[in-house]
Structure formats: structure tokens, C-alpha cells
Scaffold this motif. Structure first.
Motif, mmCIF file in Angstrom:
data_model
loop_
_atom_site.group_PDB
_atom_site.id
_atom_site.type_symbol
_atom_site.label_atom_id
_atom_site.label_comp_id
_atom_site.label_asym_id
_atom_site.label_seq_id
_atom_site.Cartn_x
_atom_site.Cartn_y
_atom_site.Cartn_z
ATOM 1 N N GLU A 36 12.145 70.923 23.661
ATOM 2 C CA GLU A 36 11.264 72.038 23.328
ATOM 3 C C GLU A 36 10.139 71.520 22.430
ATOM 4 N N ASN A 86 9.102 74.587 27.179
ATOM 5 C CA ASN A 86 9.348 75.737 26.298
ATOM 6 C C ASN A 86 8.938 75.375 24.877
ATOM 7 N N SER A 114 9.557 75.903 20.836
ATOM 8 C CA SER A 114 10.543 76.339 19.849
ATOM 9 C C SER A 114 10.003 77.520 19.036
#
Length: 419
Positions: free
Chosen positions: A92, A136, A138
Motif C-alpha cells: 500500500e 491502494n 494506506s
């Protein structure tokens, strides 16, 4: 120097508690608070703890709590924008560099195709080999730009994501804490200094006055006037004022004995109104009682709130002009005068200022807490929020007008006190 210190402590305390109200209720609602600032202008002290930067700024004329999602706080990455990212162990993104001259060898560079740093939390773009990749982001990712670090704010941590009630309470809490502070200051005065008993006890008798002629003495405790018991000083003065040139029979307690006196109030005329006066001075005895101190704190807070609202009403009706208003200069000069009467007078002044600050902020004017609450009321009636850009424009105009008003009031203060 003492006045400067007293002014900074008093004004700083009022601003601190006001902003503390916003801060605590924002945190309670789950809103990310980016900065808790006391003062305005350049920073002179700064401390970051977790997600909040705590600052003291050079001008002691205000403060603010900056919440995530307010004032175009969020960062948007447009297609074609080149960013550097560092991944954590879960692949992430935990760091986002908006600068193009990042030298860290662990940085991956992407040409953004699409991104959402608020709700879906992802960045999609082309890597240096031309491959389209998606990562993605965090929830605790940090954005780096020109030496500044900014935590991203997932939508559920932003101000606008919260219920209408939570948002309204986060705004209303500032003035509320000013009222609470005033109550505790009055409570402290009652506990430490004492509570006025308001008993009709004569402190001083003016020579050549009706009271002097009647034989009244300092220390006399007025019990009755024409057979009517006198419980408070206010009752006594109202009875005297209502009877100009009328002979009154008074019973006073003197050294444990009852003494009967006859006095004829002198007729006075002021603004076309006739009233009686006998020429005595009063200073209420003080009593220390914890339960009564609580009642005293509540009564004084309510009384001053009522008085300030009455003055605002006079301002609206034209009985009170803008020339009579005071700004920071006027408050400073008043603090200088009050300081001469001791610490308890300063505490009382601080409580009154705290109430005044709370009420002023609740006025339904743009840029003030009351103006924001008014927009929330519109949202409640309409069932949807007012357009952010339109609301922002209204608040911007409000800030400009308030700055003009502040300049006018400050100039009036300078003329009044220095010319």
C-alpha cells in the motif's frame, strides 16, 4: 508590562477554551484535526502530536482549529500528474511525493491516470516502464510537498462526512466553552473571594445628607421601612427611590439593638425622572459557601449573557452606535484599568469577556460560528447542504466585512484613548 501580561493571559485563555471546545467535539465526532492554533500570523512555537499540529502564533488576536475537509483541504491528483510513492509491507502507498526532485531510491514514479485520496483510496497510473499499475493507499499515508507533510484524510475522517448534528455541535462547542469558562471563573471568585450577601448594611453615611440628619451610622443593618421587611439592598434602594420627600420610619439593627429612625428622602430629578435619595453608601458583606458559589456562578453567567444581549438589541435599534464598540485596543485599555483593582476584578473581567466572545461568535454573520450554524439550519430545512463554493464565497465576503469593522473599531479606540 503587567498590563501586557494580563492581557495576553486573559485573551489567550479565552481563545484557548473557545478553540478547545471545537477541538474536543471534533475529535469526539471522529473528525481529523490538522491544527490547533492559538494566535494568528507566523508560527513562533509548533509541536506535532499524532495527527494534529499544535501552534502558537505571533499575533494574540484569535485562533483556530483546522479540521480535515474544510476550506478545500483535500488533495486531488489530476491525470498526467507525476508523483513519487513509497510502498509499505502490504504494498500500500504510505508516502506520496508531489515534488519532482525526490532522490530516495525506494521511490516509484507514476504518471497519474486516476486517483482518489478520499473515499476509494487508490492511485492508478503508468510506471516508468509504461505499465498501467494500481496501488491502494494506506489510511495513514503522508503527502510530501515543498518540505511540508500532510496526512491524507479518508472521507470518514472529514468534517463533511459527519451527521448534521455532529458538525453543528463541533461548531457550537466553541461559544459553549466560553460560557462554561465564565461559569467556572465566577465559581472560583465565589469560592476564593466570597459571595455578596446583598444585605442592606450601611457602609458609610454622607455628611449633610437626609440619612445623616436622621442619625444613621455606618454599620446599621436596615431591617424594616414603614413596617415592610428589607431582605436585600435592592429592596431598600427601590423603597427609598420610590418615596421622594416622604417621611419613612426605619428600624435598623445597631450593635445588637433595634433603633427606630425617621428619614425624609431628598427629591432628585434625572432625565425627567424623580426619585428619592438619602445619602448612604453600600458595600455588600462577603460569605464563603460552596453551594452558594455554584449558584453565584450560574446567576452571574446568566445575568451577563442577558445584559450583553440587551446591549446588542440597543445596537440594532440604534440606541447604541458603532462608536461605542471596542476592539483589541479598547479591551487592552479596559484591562489596564481593571488590573488596578486586583486579581478578583481581573477574573470578573475575564469572565465577562468570555461571555462576550461566546455571544459575538454566535451572531448569525458570515465567517462567525453563528453564520456557519445558520447554514446548517438551511441544510436541515432543505435536506441537503448549501453548495460549498457559494457558502465559501459568503464567508469570504463576511471575513472582509469583519476586517473592515475591526479597522473602524480599532481606529475609534485609538482616537478615544490617544488623541
Amino acid at each position: 508590562m503587567e498590563t501586557v501580561i494580563a492581557f495576553i493571559i486573559i485573551f489567550g485563555s479565552l481563545v484557548f477554551f473557545h478553540e478547545l471546545g471545537h477541538f474536543l467535539f471534533a475529535k469526539k465526532a471522529g473528525i481529523m484535526v490538522r491544527e490547533f492554533a492559538i494566535g494568528m500570523g507566523p508560527k513562533i512555537l509548533a509541536l506535532r502530536k499524532k495527527e494534529t499540529l499544535y501552534t502558537i502564533r505571533i499575533l494574540p488576536i484569535g485562533g483556530y482549529v483546522r479540521m480535515a475537509g474544510e476550506d478545500f483541504d483535500t488533495v486531488e491528483l489530476q491525470p498526467g500528474y507525476r508523483v513519487g510513492v513509497i510502498l509499505n509491507n502490504n504494498d500500500e502507498i504510505e508516502k506520496i511525493y508531489l515534488n519532482r526532485d525526490v532522490s530516495n531510491p525506494n521511490v516509484l514514479f507514476l504518471e497519474t491516470e486516476s486517483a482518489d485520496l478520499s473515499k476509494d483510496l487508490f492511485i492508478e497510473g503508468y510506471d516508468e516502464d509504461g505499465n498501467l499499475v494500481r496501488y491502494n493507499v494506506s489510511r495513514n499515508a503522508v503527502i510530501y510537498e515543498k518540505g511540508q507533510e500532510t496526512l491524507i484524510a479518508p472521507y470518514d475522517r472529514q468534517f463533511d462526512s459527519k451527521s448534521l448534528g455532529s458538525r453543528a455541535m463541533a461548531i457550537f462547542a466553541g461559544p459553549l466553552f466560553n460560557f462554561i469558562l465564565a461559569f467556572f471563573i465566577f465559581l472560583a471568585i465565589g469560592l476564593l473571594h466570597g459571595i455578596p450577601t446583598n444585605e442592606p448594611i450601611i457602609k458609610e453615611v454622607i455628611s449633610d445628607s437626609p440619612a445623616y440628619a436622621a442619625g444613621m451610622e455606618a454599620g446599621d443593618f436596615v431591617k424594616e421601612v414603614d413596617g415592610k421587611p428589607m431582605e436585600t439592598w435592592q429592596e431598600f434602594t427601590e423603597t427609598i427611590q420610590a418615596n421622594p420627600e416622604n417621611r419613612l420610619q426605619m428600624k435598623v439593627e445597631r450593635n445588637g439593638e433595634m433603633v427606630t429612625l425617621a428619614v425624609v428622602p431628598e427629591k432628585m430629578v434625572e432625565a425627567g425622572r424623580e426619585y428619592g435619595q438619602i445619602g448612604v453608601m453600600y458595600e455588600s458583606p462577603l460569605e464563603k459557601n460552596a453551594l452558594k458559589a455554584f449558584a453565584f456562578g450560574a446567576e452571574q453567567t446568566y445575568s451577563w449573557m442577558k445584559r450583553i444581549f440587551e446591549l446588542l438589541g440597543m445596537l440594532v435599534t440604534g440606541k447604541f452606535t458603532i462608536d461605542a464598540l471596542s476592539g483589541p485596543v479598547g479591551i487592552y485599555k479596559a484591562t489596564e484599568e481593571v488590573a488596578q483593582w486586583g486579581v478578583f476584578s481581573l477574573m470578573n473581567w475575564a469572565a465577562v469577556l468570555s461571555i462576550n466572545l461566546g455571544i459575538m461568535n454566535l451572531l448569525p454573520l458570515p465567517a462567525l460560528d453563528g453564520g456557519r450554524l445558520l447554514f446548517f439550519a438551511f441544510e436541515g430545512v432543505r435536506g441537503k447542504p448549501v453548495d460549498k463554493q457559494k457558502e465559501g464565497m459568503v464567508h469570504f465576503v463576511g471575513i472582509m466585512l469583519l476586517m473592515v469593522l475591526m479597522l473602524i473599531v480599532t481606529w475609534n479606540d485609538i482616537q478615544r484613548f490617544f488623541f
